[in-house]
Scaffold this motif. Sequence first.
Motif, PDB file in Angstrom:
ATOM      1  N   VAL A  67      70.134  46.784  30.519  1.00 54.53           N
ATOM      2  CA  VAL A  67      70.081  48.042  30.304  1.00 54.53           C
ATOM      3  C   VAL A  67      69.436  48.769  31.301  1.00 54.53           C
ATOM      4  CG1 VAL A  67      69.124  49.885  28.559  1.00 54.53           C
ATOM      5  CG2 VAL A  67      70.152  47.646  27.785  1.00 54.53           C
ATOM      6  N   PRO A  68      69.697  49.947  31.921  1.00 51.22           N
ATOM      7  CA  PRO A  68      68.903  50.515  32.926  1.00 51.22           C
ATOM      8  C   PRO A  68      67.612  51.138  32.406  1.00 51.22           C
ATOM      9  CG  PRO A  68      71.267  51.339  32.919  1.00 51.22           C
ATOM     10  CD  PRO A  68      70.893  50.659  31.690  1.00 51.22           C
ATOM     11  N   ALA A  69      66.180  50.746  32.912  1.00 48.71           N
ATOM     12  CA  ALA A  69      65.213  51.303  32.489  1.00 48.71           C
ATOM     13  C   ALA A  69      65.173  52.861  32.936  1.00 48.71           C
ATOM     14  CB  ALA A  69      63.952  50.491  32.973  1.00 48.71           C
ATOM     15  N   VAL A  70      64.599  53.584  32.132  1.00 54.91           N
ATOM     16  CA  VAL A  70      64.654  54.736  32.339  1.00 54.91           C
ATOM     17  C   VAL A  70      63.311  55.535  32.816  1.00 54.91           C
ATOM     18  CG1 VAL A  70      65.253  57.351  31.178  1.00 54.91           C
ATOM     19  CG2 VAL A  70      66.484  55.206  30.697  1.00 54.91           C
ATOM     20  N   PRO A  71      63.214  56.041  33.904  1.00 56.32           N
ATOM     21  CA  PRO A  71      62.038  56.744  34.446  1.00 56.32           C
ATOM     22  C   PRO A  71      61.669  58.129  33.872  1.00 56.32           C
ATOM     23  CG  PRO A  71      63.615  56.684  36.173  1.00 56.32           C
ATOM     24  CD  PRO A  71      64.114  56.107  34.958  1.00 56.32           C
ATOM     25  N   LYS A  72      60.830  58.638  33.825  1.00 50.20           N
ATOM     26  CA  LYS A  72      60.404  60.049  33.794  1.00 50.20           C
ATOM     27  C   LYS A  72      59.896  60.659  35.070  1.00 50.20           C
ATOM     28  CE  LYS A  72      57.923  59.875  29.925  1.00 50.20           C
ATOM     29  NZ  LYS A  72      57.240  60.478  29.006  1.00 50.20           N
ATOM     30  N   VAL A  73      60.602  61.842  35.389  1.00 55.06           N
ATOM     31  CA  VAL A  73      59.979  62.588  36.454  1.00 55.06           C
ATOM     32  C   VAL A  73      59.803  63.906  36.159  1.00 55.06           C
ATOM     33  CG1 VAL A  73      60.974  60.878  38.345  1.00 55.06           C
ATOM     34  CG2 VAL A  73      62.245  62.971  37.602  1.00 55.06           C
ATOM     35  N   GLN A  74      58.599  64.478  36.953  1.00 56.14           N
ATOM     36  CA  GLN A  74      58.369  66.141  36.624  1.00 56.14           C
ATOM     37  C   GLN A  74      59.447  66.779  37.553  1.00 56.14           C
ATOM     38  OE1 GLN A  74      56.175  67.320  34.607  1.00 56.14           O
ATOM     39  NE2 GLN A  74      55.051  65.186  34.179  1.00 56.14           N
ATOM     40  N   GLU A  75      60.012  67.976  36.796  1.00 54.88           N
ATOM     41  CA  GLU A  75      61.012  68.884  37.472  1.00 54.88           C
ATOM     42  C   GLU A  75      60.269  70.370  37.346  1.00 54.88           C
ATOM     43  OE1 GLU A  75      64.879  68.450  36.105  1.00 54.88           O
ATOM     44  OE2 GLU A  75      65.119  66.677  37.286  1.00 54.88           O
ATOM     45  N   GLY A  76      59.975  70.769  38.431  1.00 51.96           N
ATOM     46  CA  GLY A  76      59.287  72.245  38.302  1.00 51.96           C
ATOM     47  C   GLY A  76      58.292  72.440  37.361  1.00 51.96           C
ATOM     48  N   GLY A  77      57.418  71.329  37.332  1.00 47.91           N
ATOM     49  CA  GLY A  77      56.228  71.539  36.395  1.00 47.91           C
ATOM     50  C   GLY A  77      56.426  71.463  34.965  1.00 47.91           C
ATOM     51  N   LYS A  78      57.639  71.122  34.589  1.00 47.46           N
ATOM     52  CA  LYS A  78      58.178  70.897  33.209  1.00 47.46           C
ATOM     53  C   LYS A  78      57.605  69.596  32.611  1.00 47.46           C
ATOM     54  CE  LYS A  78      61.847  74.392  33.475  1.00 47.46           C
ATOM     55  NZ  LYS A  78      63.132  74.581  33.302  1.00 47.46           N
ATOM     56  N   PRO A  79      57.716  69.187  31.384  1.00 49.89           N
ATOM     57  CA  PRO A  79      57.413  67.989  30.972  1.00 49.89           C
ATOM     58  C   PRO A  79      58.593  66.870  31.686  1.00 49.89           C
ATOM     59  CG  PRO A  79      57.481  69.442  29.128  1.00 49.89           C
ATOM     60  CD  PRO A  79      57.839  70.170  30.323  1.00 49.89           C
ATOM     61  N   GLY A  80      58.148  65.604  31.662  1.00 47.50           N
ATOM     62  CA  GLY A  80      59.073  64.493  32.089  1.00 47.50           C
ATOM     63  C   GLY A  80      60.439  64.562  31.662  1.00 47.50           C
ATOM     64  N   VAL A  81      61.397  64.773  32.639  1.00 52.18           N
ATOM     65  CA  VAL A  81      62.762  64.503  32.002  1.00 52.18           C
ATOM     66  C   VAL A  81      63.432  63.129  32.554  1.00 52.18           C
ATOM     67  CG1 VAL A  81      65.065  65.699  32.358  1.00 52.18           C
ATOM     68  CG2 VAL A  81      63.231  67.055  32.629  1.00 52.18           C
ATOM     69  N   PRO A  82      64.005  62.510  31.409  1.00 52.78           N
ATOM     70  CA  PRO A  82      64.409  61.047  31.760  1.00 52.78           C
ATOM     71  C   PRO A  82      65.670  60.891  32.630  1.00 52.78           C
ATOM     72  CG  PRO A  82      65.012  61.683  29.615  1.00 52.78           C
ATOM     73  CD  PRO A  82      64.342  62.856  30.354  1.00 52.78           C
ATOM     74  N   HIS A  83      65.603  60.230  33.708  1.00 60.89           N
ATOM     75  CA  HIS A  83      66.707  60.023  34.574  1.00 60.89           C
ATOM     76  C   HIS A  83      67.016  58.430  34.595  1.00 60.89           C
ATOM     77  CE1 HIS A  83      66.766  64.075  36.350  1.00 60.89           C
ATOM     78  NE2 HIS A  83      65.648  64.019  36.184  1.00 60.89           N
ATOM     79  N   THR A  84      68.317  58.041  34.819  1.00 60.43           N
ATOM     80  CA  THR A  84      68.748  56.595  34.915  1.00 60.43           C
ATOM     81  C   THR A  84      68.178  55.922  36.187  1.00 60.43           C
ATOM     82  OG1 THR A  84      70.751  57.200  33.344  1.00 60.43           O
ATOM     83  CG2 THR A  84      70.595  54.913  34.710  1.00 60.43           C
ATOM     84  N   LYS A  85      68.432  56.923  37.281  1.00 59.55           N
ATOM     85  CA  LYS A  85      68.106  56.055  38.425  1.00 59.55           C
ATOM     86  C   LYS A  85      67.096  56.725  39.214  1.00 59.55           C
ATOM     87  CE  LYS A  85      73.316  55.833  39.095  1.00 59.55           C
ATOM     88  NZ  LYS A  85      74.450  56.258  39.842  1.00 59.55           N
ATOM     89  N   ILE A  86      66.387  55.996  40.099  1.00 58.67           N
ATOM     90  CA  ILE A  86      65.365  56.373  40.895  1.00 58.67           C
ATOM     91  C   ILE A  86      65.729  56.627  42.335  1.00 58.67           C
ATOM     92  CG2 ILE A  86      63.136  55.575  41.875  1.00 58.67           C
ATOM     93  CD1 ILE A  86      62.708  53.500  39.485  1.00 58.67           C
ATOM     94  N   SER A  87      65.128  57.779  42.780  1.00 63.39           N
ATOM     95  CA  SER A  87      65.387  58.440  44.036  1.00 63.39           C
ATOM     96  C   SER A  87      64.696  57.652  45.045  1.00 63.39           C
ATOM     97  CB  SER A  87      65.128  59.863  44.030  1.00 63.39           C
ATOM     98  OG  SER A  87      65.422  60.134  45.450  1.00 63.39           O
ATOM     99  N   LEU A  88      64.905  57.066  46.138  1.00 59.14           N
ATOM    100  CA  LEU A  88      64.261  56.560  47.161  1.00 59.14           C
ATOM    101  C   LEU A  88      64.011  57.409  48.332  1.00 59.14           C
ATOM    102  CD1 LEU A  88      65.855  53.180  47.146  1.00 59.14           C
ATOM    103  CD2 LEU A  88      63.896  53.701  46.010  1.00 59.14           C
TER     104      LEU A  88
END
Length: 222
Positions: A93-114
């Motif tokens: 199962v992909p581990a789901v990170p949370k990243v900030q978008e435009g100062g909003k609360p963390g939004v889950p994404h499946t992949k990590i940007s390098l």
Amino acid sequence: MEEKIITGHKNGMLVLLLELVLYIAAVVFLIVGINAGFLPLVVLCVILLLLGWIPLCGLRVLKPQEALVLTLFGKYIGTLKREGFYFVNIFSVPAVPKVQEGGKPGVPHTKISLKTMTHDNRRQKINDQLGNPIEVGIVVVWRVVNTAKALFNVDDYEGFMSIQADSTLRDVVRCYPYDSTDSDEKSLRGSSQEVCEQLKATLQERVEHAGLEIIEARITHL
């Protein structure tokens, strides 16, 4: 946590082609079994048609500068880190990170940007070494280098980096006066390069735990 790079799994296209062949064969033999009245063959083909899609769950596609962290029953098993069409354990199962978008609360994404990313720190009012209030802003250029640390050591690696950038700016600025008449004394205005190097070194030390690399930290407003 050490990062484990998964290699040798770029056989997604082969699995996809085999699945197509399997379905075509199942349909053909199903028709043959029905016409011949051979019940076991019909049952087998129906089972293949109902369950043959399961291996498709193991297919993963990665674009350049993307990473996918995989876990198996809660245990970290490795990271896919190069572009390609992969086939992995269907139960992973992909581990789901949370990243900030435009100062909003963390939004889950499946992949990590390098990719190399930029964080524009908001301007802050900080007292310099002499207690004078000044307004300072910095921009930080950074990227993820250890996906395991970024995902499992902190809750939100981008938010973590942002907080550490704010804290580092305050701590470093308080060590220098805004300006100085002494040519040997370092100041925020007269020794910007040294201050930026100190900002970068300090921030890198603080975000190392999150698997991040600080490429550059420079003052944009003073």
